[in-house]
Design an enzyme around this catalytic site. Structure first.
Site, PDB file in Angstrom:
ATOM      1  N   ASP B 329       0.820  -1.212   0.000  1.00 25.06           N
ATOM      2  CA  ASP B 329       0.000   0.000   0.000  1.00 25.06           C
ATOM      3  C   ASP B 329       0.851   1.256   0.000  1.00 25.06           C
ATOM      4  O   ASP B 329       2.015   1.240   0.381  1.00 25.06           O
ATOM      5  CB  ASP B 329      -0.922   0.014   1.224  1.00 25.06           C
ATOM      6  CG  ASP B 329      -0.131  -0.034   2.524  1.00 25.06           C
ATOM      7  OD1 ASP B 329       0.871  -0.773   2.574  1.00 25.06           O
ATOM      8  OD2 ASP B 329      -0.503   0.663   3.485  1.00 25.06           O
ATOM      9  N   GLU B 330       0.228   2.315  -0.420  1.00 23.36           N
ATOM     10  CA  GLU B 330       0.746   3.675  -0.268  1.00 23.36           C
ATOM     11  C   GLU B 330       2.219   3.834  -0.648  1.00 23.36           C
ATOM     12  O   GLU B 330       3.009   4.355   0.129  1.00 23.36           O
ATOM     13  CB  GLU B 330       0.567   4.145   1.188  1.00 23.36           C
ATOM     14  CG  GLU B 330      -0.866   4.200   1.620  1.00 23.36           C
ATOM     15  CD  GLU B 330      -1.012   4.761   3.047  1.00 23.36           C
ATOM     16  OE1 GLU B 330      -1.833   5.686   3.208  1.00 23.36           O
ATOM     17  OE2 GLU B 330      -0.329   4.277   3.958  1.00 23.36           O
ATOM     18  N   VAL B 331       2.576   3.367  -1.834  1.00 19.72           N
ATOM     19  CA  VAL B 331       3.966   3.552  -2.257  1.00 19.72           C
ATOM     20  C   VAL B 331       4.120   4.956  -2.828  1.00 19.72           C
ATOM     21  O   VAL B 331       3.377   5.374  -3.718  1.00 19.72           O
ATOM     22  CB  VAL B 331       4.354   2.493  -3.312  1.00 19.72           C
ATOM     23  CG1 VAL B 331       5.812   2.670  -3.705  1.00 19.72           C
ATOM     24  CG2 VAL B 331       4.110   1.098  -2.773  1.00 19.72           C
TER      25      VAL B 331
END
Lengths: 553, 532
Positions: B329-331
């Protein structure tokens, strides 16, 4: 009034110091001994930040096996001063709590780099060791940390308690686990005289242990008033000697969910030991549903149409028996709670039941109140105030009592709790404009929670931010953080209150100019870890860790 | 899911006759079918026995049940203090001739395994005069039944214990009922995790999602890469989970029928990994020179994949569950964008300037390393619209129209875990459990097949503002709302107002059991929390 004049005569100078709260003090910064201004978090994690600190990088050691608290020569307090004797033991534990016994023996340094004692000197002739703290208590102190002796000077024990807390906060643990303290000078006094925390033991019963733990935490934050909202609609846990049925029938449980006279005494004494006043609130005429179970005819019977509906409203203000009861009850309260003030509530009175009751209507007509039920409320409050005055107590009331135009004695403390920022500021201006002393709670209803760092809002609020003259500002005596009990009991009270209430504590103690929130963050993070280390489950401010995590799971 | 049985299928006459059945209905989560009557039998710690049925496939020596008997004996009779009373091989001194017997009949072994995907948790419980009969397919079902049984026991005004005549037929609506703890943003002492597992069992939650590492710290002590925690934990000795700690968590969970799903989130959320594993993270650039800061895992180096393969191999040997959570997630792409080597690689691979392709590339390599394991990823990975998606379980976590996402994911044929509405680290004033309770995980337009792909959900307690000081009261009883949604029939439990008194009751039960559960609203419990 008499009482307050007398107090003024006795403590005139101190009163001046206390009321100067809203006038900026210029030395709220931290300086080193060479006169350089330091960021206050460079060396210290003091909370609340003292008025004046001089610090240096010169550090001394403290050894658990050699360090002592002593009564300085010439001090008006000695080993018979139980407040100080108890405090010495408490602060020794705080300072050396995690030290292994012989750890410091290994690292004994050359002579001259160790603080061997803290001499405590009470400088005024009456140390007040056996007294109770009051609104006019002198909490100032001066602390000088040097080797081989550190010296704490305070006019009264109350200031010494605050100074001991500061001293304990100056001690830090080095990489070897040894205790160190830097050469430091502190000169300190509170900005406001009334710095309170309200706990609500009616909506949920709070076991004694929880109350005591929070008094401990309050002392760590230099709070000095425990506002005990002891009864309300939901339950009446206070065991009255004169009217035992009130708790017998009005508490959640007559034995497990009550405060006996012994419990109350213990709270008061525990608080006194920490320089904390206990102000009891018995809120009337609203918020009294639980009183009705144990005191027949006290509450107003509500009507549906022309017949009683079986439900009850606020205290019935038209019966003489009501006032007889109140006179007896508050006489007891005045002897049980030693503080010079009692909080009489007076908030949120719902008029609908009074309106429904034909006897009340008749009374309204007789008195010429018309349809204005706030006049009836005033009528009640007026008589209650007279009753309480006759017990030689001063009183605090919620702002509605003032708003509704009840005639109040000039020494009444008006407790502001309503509205948004603009509204409470306007209220503060009105109350002080009318010449009354006031304290603020509106921005500090800490029972209201939200996601994230809401302590920041609490920190930013200031009781003196309103439009008014200097004379008006001087009437602001402080504020209170309130933790109402709808969603709070022993299971979650402490982490919900701390360290959020610490934000309020600094606002009320430190100089008005102490407002740098990023600096406050750094100090508060450490202060919260210190509370955790001392056994208070204070919740985290944000991601991170404490060296000694909470172990009470 | 259709309602199989109406809750109101009681015997109203009897209930009325004896003045109602007060809190006896408070089994949480609500069983699929329950019939109570006002007929009650008194119970005594001195005459109470668990035993294996003669025909049971499981006998004494089954640690899952033996320990459960001991545990539930103490939960049912708190004053007895435990201490070796109860249990299948009960040596208790009987003062009464005929003990109340709880006979447990499990159809299939084994006992020494782990709860797993597809473990059957169904059970049947019949309480009648002098005995209770609990039948289940597996020991895991027996555990659920014992929990329900313990919740049926009440204490009257004189302190005497009793149980009402009851029949329960129960099974979970969803097979995956999880709770996420985050031990990276704040370290959680082992005791806090074990306590949470206890409370999970009381609510019939069955997956502990251990978000064990993240940006702020790396507390997992790796056998192969000890530097990860040595340099990446908040403290290399006091703020870590040793292999022994991890084993203890897994065993504590197993004994309660709880799976442990480990998450090693990458390539983002890995700042703490970089301290102990040089060149794992992408060096960020300012202009032509490295800025000294680091971004996500560097996806263009062979060394990265060797490291990840080794680490994940270790993780799969330590954590027995068939699921592994790979995060994803959320790279934040800005660091990758700044790095000239990454840009060259992008060009070589023909990714253009689409960095989601680079992340997909990285994730797919990792997933393909996970032979024989089901990978779970956060929805971000699915959202990259990669054509050749491998099979994975998608955890939907983003707020907004989360059911739209569930529809899209299931339409693409992936299994779904729902956690978007259950981020209970988000707090607000008042009874926010009500929002958790009214979630309808399958209320999206899609085929029956699609609905079946929703295998469950998770309550998430992210750690920004939570550590050992406030974890328990923040979790409980708020997590119980989702627990009931995931276990019980949705139609039977559609009324949040009917749930309120039951949950209030259950919360007091949690307190009694030593779980620091906060109040829902004003009121009191007979036994208040005794800590501070």
């Amino acid at each position: 009034m008499l009482l307050s004049i007398q107090l003024q005569r006795e403590f005139g100078a101190l009163l001046l110091a206390a009321v100067a709260a809203c006038v900026a003090w210029e030395d709220g910064d931290v300086w080193d001994y060479d006169g350089h201004k330091l960021k206050d978090s460079d060396f210290l994690a003091l909370w609340p930040l003292p008025q004046k600190v001089q610090s240096s990088a010169v550090s001394f050691q403290l050894s658990a096996s050699r360090f002592q608290f002593t009564h300085a020569e010439g001090s008006s307090a000695g080993s018979d001063c139980s407040i100080l004797q108890n405090a010495f033991r408490r602060y020794f534990d705080y300072i050396f709590g995690f030290t292994k016994k012989d750890r410091d023996q290994r690292r004994r340094n050359a002579a001259g780099s160790e603080v061997l004692e803290l001499q405590v000197a009470i400088t005024s002739p009456d140390a007040e060791c056996d007294g109770f703290p009051s609104l006019t208590s002198d909490e100032s102190y001066e602390l000088s940390v040097d080797q081989p002796s550190a010296v704490l000077k305070a006019p009264k024990v109350w200031g010494a308690l605050r100074g001991l807390e500061t001293f304990s906060q100056l001690v830090y643990e080095d990489a070897y686990g040894a205790r160190n303290i830097n050469k430091t000078g502190v000169s300190d006094f509170p900005r406001f005289a009334h710095r309170g925390v309200l706990l609500d033991s009616s909506r949920h019963y709070l076991p004694l242990k929880v109350i005591l733990a929070n008094l401990e935490a309050m002392a760590m934050n230099k709070y000095n008033v425990f506002h005990w909202h002891i009864s309300d609609d939901q339950s009446f846990p206070y065991v009255s000697r004169m009217f035992p049925d009130l708790s017998q029938k009005g508490s959640y449980h007559p034995y497990t969910h009550v405060y006996t006279p012994a419990d109350v005494k213990m709270v008061i004494e525990f608080a006194r030991m920490r320089g904390i006043r206990v102000i009891a609130e018995f809120d009337t005429p609203g918020h009294t549903q639980s009183w009705g179970f144990g005191q027949k005819d006290l509450l107003t019977p509500c009507y549906t149409g022309s017949s009683p509906s079986g439900t009850y409203g606020p205290v019935n203000p038209i019966l003489n028996t009501t006032y007889d009861f109140m006179a007896g009850f508050f006489k007891e309260i005045s002897t049980v709670f030693p503080d010079a003030y009692v909080h009489l509530g007076g908030d949120e009175v719902d008029f609908s039941c009074w309106k429904s009751n034909p006897d009340i209507q008749k009374f309204m007509d007789q008195q010429g109140f018309g349809k204005d039920y706030s006049k009836l409320e005033s009528f009640y409050i007026q008589r209650l105030l007279d009753i309480v005055s006759s017990t030689d107590k001063g009183y605090m009331v919620w702002q509605e009592v003032f708003d509704n135009g009840v005639k109040l004695k000039m020494d009444t403390l008006i407790h502001v709790w309503k509205g948004n920022e603009a509204q409470y500021q306007a209220e503060m201006a009105r109350v002080t404009g009318a010449g009354y002393r006031t304290l603020l709670s509106t921005p500090w209803y800490l029972n209201r929670i939200s996601y994230g760092q809401d302590w920041r809002d609490a920190y930013k609020a200031d009781p003196c931010n309103f439009t008014g003259t200097d004379a008006q500002k001087k009437l602001v005596i402080g504020g209170e953080a309130c933790l109402w009990g709808e969603y709070v009991d022993a299971s979650n009270l402490t982490p919900r209150l701390w360290p959020r209430a610490s934000a309020v504590a600094e606002r009320l103690w430190s100089d008005q100019g102490v407002r740098d929130i990023s600096d406050a963050y750094v100090r508060l993070v450490q202060h919260r870890c210190r509370m955790v280390e001392r056994g208070i489950p204070a919740e985290p401010l944000f991601t991170g860790y404490c060296r000694h995590e909470y172990s009470g799971v | 899911m259709s309602s199989r049985c109406n809750l109101r299928f009681l015997i109203p006459g009897l209930a009325l006759l004896l003045g109602g059945v007060p809190s006896v209905l408070a089994v949480w989560p609500q069983p699929q079918q329950i019939r109570n009557s006002a007929e009650r039998y008194s119970l005594s710690a001195r005459a109470f026995l668990f035993k294996h049925a003669d025909v049971s496939a499981v006998r004494s020596g089954c640690d899952v049940l033996d320990q459960a008997f001991t545990r539930y004996f103490t939960l049912i009779f708190p004053e007895s203090g435990g201490g070796g009373t109860g249990g299948a091989h009960n040596r208790y001194f009987w003062t009464e001739a005929d003990p109340f017997t709880v006979e447990v009949n499990v159809a299939e072994g084994p006992c020494d395994g782990y709860p797993a995907e597809g473990s059957i948790e169904n059970y049947k419980l019949t309480v009648s005069p002098g005995q209770a009969v609990l039948t289940s397919v597996t020991v895991w079902g027996a555990l659920r039944g014992l929990e329900s049984l313990s919740q049926l026991v009440e204490q009257d005004d004189y302190g005497a214990y009793y149980i009402n005549k009851t029949e329960i037929e129960d099974f979970p609506r969803f097979q995956f009922r999880g709770l996420l703890l985050d031990t990276s943003r704040h370290y959680l002492p082992l005791q806090a995790i074990l306590k949470t597992l206890d409370a999970m069992a009381y609510s019939k939650l069955n997956v502990f999602h251990w978000h064990i590492v993240d940006d702020p710290s790396f507390p997992y002590q790796s056998r192969k890469y000890p530097d990860l925690s040595k340099k990446g934990a908040y403290h290399p000795f006091t703020h870590i989970y040793t292999q022994t700690d991890v084993r203890r968590v897994i065993e504590h969970a197993r004994l309660r029928g709880i799976r442990v799903l480990a998450e090693f989130d990458s390539p983002g959320h890995t700042q703490s990994w970089g301290n102990g594993q040089p060149s794992l993270l992408t060096p960020c650039y300012r202009g032509d020179v490295p800025s000294g800061t680091y971004g996500p895992v560097n996806p263009i180096l062979d060394s990265t994949y060797v490291f990840m393969a080794n680490l994940l191999k270790e993780v799969t040997s330590v954590f027995p569950d068939s699921y592994i959570h790979l995060g994803g997630d959320e790279v934040d792409f800005s660091c990758w964008k700044s790095n000239p080597d990454i840009k060259a690689f992008m060009k070589k691979m023909g990714f253009g300037s689409d960095f989601t392709k680079l992340e997909s590339f990285y994730i797919i390599v990792n997933i393909s390393t996970m032979l024989n394991r089901s990978s779970v990823v956060w929805q971000d990975v699915f959202d990259y619209h990669e054509i050749n998606r491998p099979r994975y379980v998608v955890e939907v976590w983003k707020w907004g129209c989360y059911l739209c996402e569930v529809r899209r994911v299931t339409k693409a044929g992936h299994r779904v875990l729902l956690s978007a509405p259950w981020y209970i680290n988000h707090i607000s004033y008042g009874q926010d459990w009500r929002n958790s309770y009214t979630v309808q995980p399958q209320n999206f337009s899609g085929t029956e097949e699609q609905k079946k792909l929703v295998i469950g959900g998770e309550v998430c307690m992210w750690g920004e503002y939570v550590d050992a000081t406030n974890l328990s009261p923040r979790l409980w009883p708020r997590a119980c709302a989702a627990a009931e949604r995931l276990w019980s029939d949705e139609v039977q439990t559609s009324s949040v107002d009917q749930a309120f008194p039951r949950l209030t009751d259950f919360r007091c039960r949690l307190l009694r059991r030593g779980i620091q559960a906060e109040p829902l609203y004003v009121g009191h419990c007979k036994n208040e929390y005794q800590g501070i």
